[in-house]
Design a protein around this motif. Structure first.
Motif, PDB file in Angstrom:
ATOM      1  N   ARG A  61       0.987   7.703   3.905  1.00 27.27           N
ATOM      2  CA  ARG A  61       1.610   6.910   2.840  1.00 27.27           C
ATOM      3  C   ARG A  61       1.045   5.490   2.816  1.00 27.27           C
ATOM      4  NH1 ARG A  61       5.792   6.791  -0.531  1.00 27.27           N
ATOM      5  NH2 ARG A  61       6.833   4.793  -0.948  1.00 27.27           N
ATOM      6  N   GLU A  62       0.862   4.896   4.041  1.00 30.75           N
ATOM      7  CA  GLU A  62       0.314   3.549   4.089  1.00 30.75           C
ATOM      8  C   GLU A  62      -1.123   3.515   3.580  1.00 30.75           C
ATOM      9  OE1 GLU A  62       2.895   1.798   7.868  1.00 30.75           O
ATOM     10  OE2 GLU A  62       0.969   2.793   8.196  1.00 30.75           O
ATOM     11  N   ARG A  63      -1.914   4.546   3.951  1.00 29.98           N
ATOM     12  CA  ARG A  63      -3.283   4.608   3.456  1.00 29.98           C
ATOM     13  C   ARG A  63      -3.299   4.745   1.929  1.00 29.98           C
ATOM     14  NH1 ARG A  63      -4.270   7.793   8.134  1.00 29.98           N
ATOM     15  NH2 ARG A  63      -3.992   9.690   6.908  1.00 29.98           N
ATOM     16  N   TRP A  64      -2.388   5.526   1.365  1.00 33.87           N
ATOM     17  CA  TRP A  64      -2.319   5.717  -0.106  1.00 33.87           C
ATOM     18  C   TRP A  64      -1.954   4.403  -0.806  1.00 33.87           C
ATOM     19  CZ3 TRP A  64       1.698   5.140  -3.600  1.00 33.87           C
ATOM     20  CH2 TRP A  64       1.450   5.642  -4.888  1.00 33.87           C
ATOM     21  N   LEU A  65      -0.982   3.672  -0.231  1.00 35.44           N
ATOM     22  CA  LEU A  65      -0.598   2.393  -0.824  1.00 35.44           C
ATOM     23  C   LEU A  65      -1.739   1.397  -0.788  1.00 35.44           C
ATOM     24  CD1 LEU A  65       3.032   2.001   0.589  1.00 35.44           C
ATOM     25  CD2 LEU A  65       2.375   2.450  -1.781  1.00 35.44           C
ATOM     26  N   LEU A  66      -2.474   1.349   0.337  1.00 36.97           N
ATOM     27  CA  LEU A  66      -3.590   0.429   0.456  1.00 36.97           C
ATOM     28  C   LEU A  66      -4.683   0.759  -0.558  1.00 36.97           C
ATOM     29  CD1 LEU A  66      -4.842  -1.940   1.958  1.00 36.97           C
ATOM     30  CD2 LEU A  66      -5.795  -0.332   3.617  1.00 36.97           C
ATOM     31  N   ASP A  67      -4.985   2.052  -0.718  1.00 37.23           N
ATOM     32  CA  ASP A  67      -5.989   2.456  -1.712  1.00 37.23           C
ATOM     33  C   ASP A  67      -5.553   2.055  -3.116  1.00 37.23           C
ATOM     34  OD1 ASP A  67      -7.520   3.513   0.279  1.00 37.23           O
ATOM     35  OD2 ASP A  67      -6.845   5.592  -0.024  1.00 37.23           O
ATOM     36  N   ARG A  68      -4.255   2.217  -3.378  1.00 36.86           N
ATOM     37  CA  ARG A  68      -3.745   1.881  -4.708  1.00 36.86           C
ATOM     38  C   ARG A  68      -3.877   0.385  -5.000  1.00 36.86           C
ATOM     39  NH1 ARG A  68      -3.391   3.650  -9.674  1.00 36.86           N
ATOM     40  NH2 ARG A  68      -1.494   2.937 -10.763  1.00 36.86           N
ATOM     41  N   VAL A  69      -3.600  -0.454  -3.997  1.00 37.82           N
ATOM     42  CA  VAL A  69      -3.745  -1.895  -4.160  1.00 37.82           C
ATOM     43  C   VAL A  69      -5.195  -2.262  -4.427  1.00 37.82           C
ATOM     44  CG1 VAL A  69      -3.597  -4.101  -2.958  1.00 37.82           C
ATOM     45  CG2 VAL A  69      -1.705  -2.474  -2.794  1.00 37.82           C
ATOM     46  N   GLN A  71      -7.478  -0.393  -5.811  1.00 34.72           N
ATOM     47  CA  GLN A  71      -7.815   0.029  -7.177  1.00 34.72           C
ATOM     48  C   GLN A  71      -7.293  -0.964  -8.210  1.00 34.72           C
ATOM     49  OE1 GLN A  71      -6.303   3.992  -7.639  1.00 34.72           O
ATOM     50  NE2 GLN A  71      -7.626   4.859  -6.038  1.00 34.72           N
ATOM     51  N   LEU A  72      -6.068  -1.437  -8.028  1.00 30.78           N
ATOM     52  CA  LEU A  72      -5.492  -2.395  -8.961  1.00 30.78           C
ATOM     53  C   LEU A  72      -6.269  -3.708  -8.943  1.00 30.78           C
ATOM     54  CD1 LEU A  72      -1.665  -1.808  -8.347  1.00 30.78           C
ATOM     55  CD2 LEU A  72      -3.001  -1.153 -10.368  1.00 30.78           C
ATOM     56  N   GLU A  73      -6.682  -4.165  -7.769  1.00 29.70           N
ATOM     57  CA  GLU A  73      -7.479  -5.383  -7.685  1.00 29.70           C
ATOM     58  C   GLU A  73      -8.793  -5.229  -8.433  1.00 29.70           C
ATOM     59  OE1 GLU A  73      -7.818  -6.041  -3.535  1.00 29.70           O
ATOM     60  OE2 GLU A  73      -5.928  -7.162  -3.378  1.00 29.70           O
ATOM     61  N   LYS A  74      -9.447  -4.090  -8.290  1.00 29.10           N
ATOM     62  CA  LYS A  74     -10.699  -3.870  -9.019  1.00 29.10           C
ATOM     63  C   LYS A  74     -10.460  -3.875 -10.522  1.00 29.10           C
ATOM     64  CE  LYS A  74     -12.981  -1.175  -5.377  1.00 29.10           C
ATOM     65  NZ  LYS A  74     -13.531   0.155  -5.021  1.00 29.10           N
ATOM     66  N   ARG A  75      -9.356  -3.238 -10.952  1.00 29.01           N
ATOM     67  CA  ARG A  75      -9.066  -3.186 -12.390  1.00 29.01           C
ATOM     68  C   ARG A  75      -8.806  -4.569 -12.975  1.00 29.01           C
ATOM     69  NH1 ARG A  75     -10.242  -1.177 -17.073  1.00 29.01           N
ATOM     70  NH2 ARG A  75      -8.471  -1.027 -18.522  1.00 29.01           N
ATOM     71  N   VAL A  76      -8.073  -5.412 -12.227  1.00 29.33           N
ATOM     72  CA  VAL A  76      -7.820  -6.774 -12.672  1.00 29.33           C
ATOM     73  C   VAL A  76      -9.131  -7.551 -12.796  1.00 29.33           C
ATOM     74  CG1 VAL A  76      -6.787  -8.968 -12.025  1.00 29.33           C
ATOM     75  CG2 VAL A  76      -5.456  -6.870 -11.830  1.00 29.33           C
ATOM     76  N   ALA A  77     -10.013  -7.389 -11.819  1.00 27.33           N
ATOM     77  CA  ALA A  77     -11.303  -8.080 -11.857  1.00 27.33           C
ATOM     78  C   ALA A  77     -12.122  -7.641 -13.064  1.00 27.33           C
ATOM     79  CB  ALA A  77     -12.075  -7.811 -10.563  1.00 27.33           C
ATOM     80  N   GLU A  78     -12.098  -6.330 -13.374  1.00 28.63           N
ATOM     81  CA  GLU A  78     -12.832  -5.832 -14.540  1.00 28.63           C
ATOM     82  C   GLU A  78     -12.282  -6.435 -15.823  1.00 28.63           C
ATOM     83  OE1 GLU A  78     -12.543  -1.636 -14.375  1.00 28.63           O
ATOM     84  OE2 GLU A  78     -13.916  -1.394 -12.685  1.00 28.63           O
ATOM     85  N   LEU A  79     -10.954  -6.489 -15.954  1.00 31.04           N
ATOM     86  CA  LEU A  79     -10.338  -7.044 -17.157  1.00 31.04           C
ATOM     87  C   LEU A  79     -10.667  -8.516 -17.320  1.00 31.04           C
ATOM     88  CD1 LEU A  79      -6.851  -5.293 -17.059  1.00 31.04           C
ATOM     89  CD2 LEU A  79      -8.751  -4.803 -18.601  1.00 31.04           C
ATOM     90  N   GLU A  80     -10.634  -9.270 -16.207  1.00 33.02           N
ATOM     91  CA  GLU A  80     -10.975 -10.687 -16.282  1.00 33.02           C
ATOM     92  C   GLU A  80     -12.421 -10.877 -16.725  1.00 33.02           C
ATOM     93  OE1 GLU A  80     -10.074 -12.151 -12.440  1.00 33.02           O
ATOM     94  OE2 GLU A  80      -7.929 -12.442 -12.843  1.00 33.02           O
TER      95      GLU A  80
END
Length: 587
Positions: A61-69, A71-80
């Motif tokens: 579960r911790e590994r899944w949460l870390l991967d999700r974070v 992914q979200l950071e990469k998506r924010v960077a792409e949008l910016e």
């Protein structure tokens, strides 16, 4: 003994339940820490020194949460990154533009924001459908300025199905940087330098509604105002300071009838009206006050036009109306607009009858605009009751080339034709007869516009002709301070007086921003009678002398009859050549 055995049977399951309950927390923790592979513990050393245990491995579960974070950071960077790119800027502002509603104005890109008919458009640039966040158009000869407020396209919004910013008479701005929910401000500046090859010594230019002084830097117009819009209630205010505040009222003779100095009351206002938007059909607007005229295609504001000095058909027809209008939008392609006005470009009523009129504006697609303006019944000759005026003004504009990827990226042309006449009061529409001489108006103008390098540069070639016997629409030269009310014996406007004129112009624009235009223009104008200022000017040697409507005597004479021996005469020529240089700003 039986009781004991029975108690034992009850106690055994109870004991088992207690043992299970005591193990649950540990089991839950073990699950959370993945006890299927528990870390081996190091036995304590002989010295019992404490040792730091290695960090426990991450659970699934911790590994899944870390991967999700991540992914979200990469998506924010792409949008910016996208939001800062030119492509994103283009996507965020799909318009590269028709406002007041101007004859002409509404604009929306192929996938544009919606124009809201409830707000006031370029009601500049003359026919713009009121919109709210992005300026969509302008009235032609006065374009209404529309502001787009909705981000999602709605096909039902009038004229919102295409980008009409290419039209002359419409502001090409596509957004208002200062827009709010309640108010969309607007600021305009028009500053020019005119080089007149006739070199009038009094620096006065005659016969133009846009150009007034030669060989000087002058502020033709500075306007501050905007559109108010809230809860379907509309209002528009646009001030005019500079030369327009003097030159526009002097061409209206109606204030000389009655009291209260209407020319002074209104001279600093170019547009001032209030109204209401009804959510019927595709929108219905009812406005009352001073609004821009649509007759003549070009806008009253030079920023909105393809050329600085429009031809006579536009320059000599109304720039404003004082009255009531109803804008009806039966479909997204059509506007029907009836008018009830005090008269033909008049603050007040000339005689006993006001004027009526209407406009039809049809835009079946993004490359064609068809406009018709009609005026009738007004008695618009000062001190001449019973003289009735009729006028028809019809235009179409066609964009015949559009390829943003090429250096020559766009091309369009406009054609306008006008006819009109007066009858009664000693004149006749039909021709010279027992009722009086012919009093009529016939004219046309045609312009071709090219855009280059993604609309950064523009080139316009055009011109036109008029024939106006009776001169009732010819602008009176300001000889010795003459106004439309005073008249002048040096240039009469009697029934049957001939007047024919023609002009040609070439205009080059540099438009580094949607908010500014640097303009260079050459004009050649000609008439069949002396009309334009010559080198001697139109001002007497000692300045304006006596009544504007009288002859000025030469020094030593107390009476004069027009003879060169005892009368001062203005220097009027049949031709005029000018270079116009202007900086035009609109926010």
């Amino acid at each position: 003994m039986r009781a004991f055995n029975q108690d034992r049977r009850i106690f055994q399951p109870l004991l088992a339940a207690l043992l299970c309950a005591s193990m649950v927390p540990n089991r839950l923790l073990a699950d959370d820490k993945d006890t299927s592979n528990p870390p081996a513990k190091t036995p304590p050393s002989e010295s019992d020194a404490p040792k730091i245990e290695a960090p426990a491995p991450l659970t699934e579960r911790e590994r899944w949460l870390l991967d999700r974070v991540e992914q979200l950071e990469k998506r924010v960077a792409e949008l910016e990154t996208k939001s800062n790119s030119p492509a994103a800027a283009t996507a965020a502002a799909p318009f590269s533009q028709p406002n007041s509603l101007s004859p002409t104005t509404s604009s929306a890109a192929a996938s544009p924001a919606v124009v809201s008919p409830s707000s006031s458009a370029a009601e500049v640039n003359p026919n713009v459908i009121p919109a709210e966040n992005v300026v969509a158009s302008g009235d032609a000869q006065a374009t209404e300025k529309g502001k787009l407020r909705t981000a999602n396209p709605l096909a039902m919004e009038p004229f919102a199905f295409a980008d009409f910013t290419w039209l002359t008479g419409n502001a090409r701005t596509k957004e208002s940087p200062m827009d709010t929910k309640f108010f969309t401000p607007e600021i305009r500046a028009d500053v020019d330098y005119i080089y007149d090859f006739n070199h009038p010594k009094d620096n006065t230019i005659s016969g133009s509604s846009e150009v007034f002084r030669a060989d000087e830097v002058q502020v033709t117009q500075l306007g501050v105002g905007g559109d108010f819009h809230y809860d379907n209630v509309r209002a528009r205010l646009m001030t005019q300071f500079g030369l327009y505040s003097q030159t526009t009222p002097r061409n209206d003779a109606s204030p000389s009838r009655g009291q209260w100095n209407l020319d002074n009351a209104y001279r600093y206002l170019s547009e001032a009206y209030g109204g209401y938007h009804f959510n019927a059909l595709h929108g219905v607007n009812v406005d009352a006050g001073i609004f821009m005229s649509y007759i003549g295609l070009f806008s009253y504001y030079q920023f909105d036009n393809w050329a600085y000095q429009p031809s006579y058909v536009s320059s000599n027809t109304p720039w404003f109306f004082n009255g009531v209008r109803i804008q009806i939008f039966p479909t997204e392609h059509l506007k029907i607009e009836p008018w009830f006005t005090n008269g033909w470009q008049s603050y007040g009523r000339f005689n006993g009858r006001p004027g009526v009129g209407f406009q039809l504006l049809w835009r079946p697609n993004g490359w064609l605009s068809v406009l018709g303006n009609q005026y009738a019944l007004g008695e618009d000759a000062l001190n001449t009751p019973g003289r009735v005026r009729y006028h028809t003004d019809d235009s179409f504009q066609i964009k015949y080339f559009d390829n943003p990827e090429r250096f020559l990226d766009k091309a369009a042309f406009s054609l306008t034709g006008d006819m009109g006449c007066e009858h009664g009061g000693g004149v006749s529409c039909a021709g010279n007869s027992a009722k009086g001489p012919k009093q009529s108006f016939l004219g046309y103008m045609i312009y071709n516009r090219l855009w280059f390098d993604r609309d950064k540069y523009g080139l316009t070639i055009g011109g036109g002709q008029i024939n106006n016997p009776g001169r009732y629409l010819v602008l009176l030269p300001p000889i010795n301070g003459a106004t439309a009310a005073s008249g002048t014996p040096y240039f009469t406007e009697n029934p049957g007086d001939p007047y024919k004129a023609w002009d040609v112009s070439g205009t080059f624009d540099w438009m580094p921003s949607q908010y500014i235009t640097f303009r260079w223009e050459y004009n050649h104008r000609a008439a069949n009678v002396p009309y334009f200022s010559g080198s001697g000017g139109v001002t007497p040697p000692g300045g304006n002398t006596g009544a504007a409507g009288s002859m000025v005597c030469l020094s030593g004479f107390t009476t004069c009859n027009g003879s060169p021996t005892n009368t001062w005469l203005p220097d009027l020529r049949k031709t005029e050549n000018r270079l116009n240089m202007a900086i035009l700003v609109k926010f």
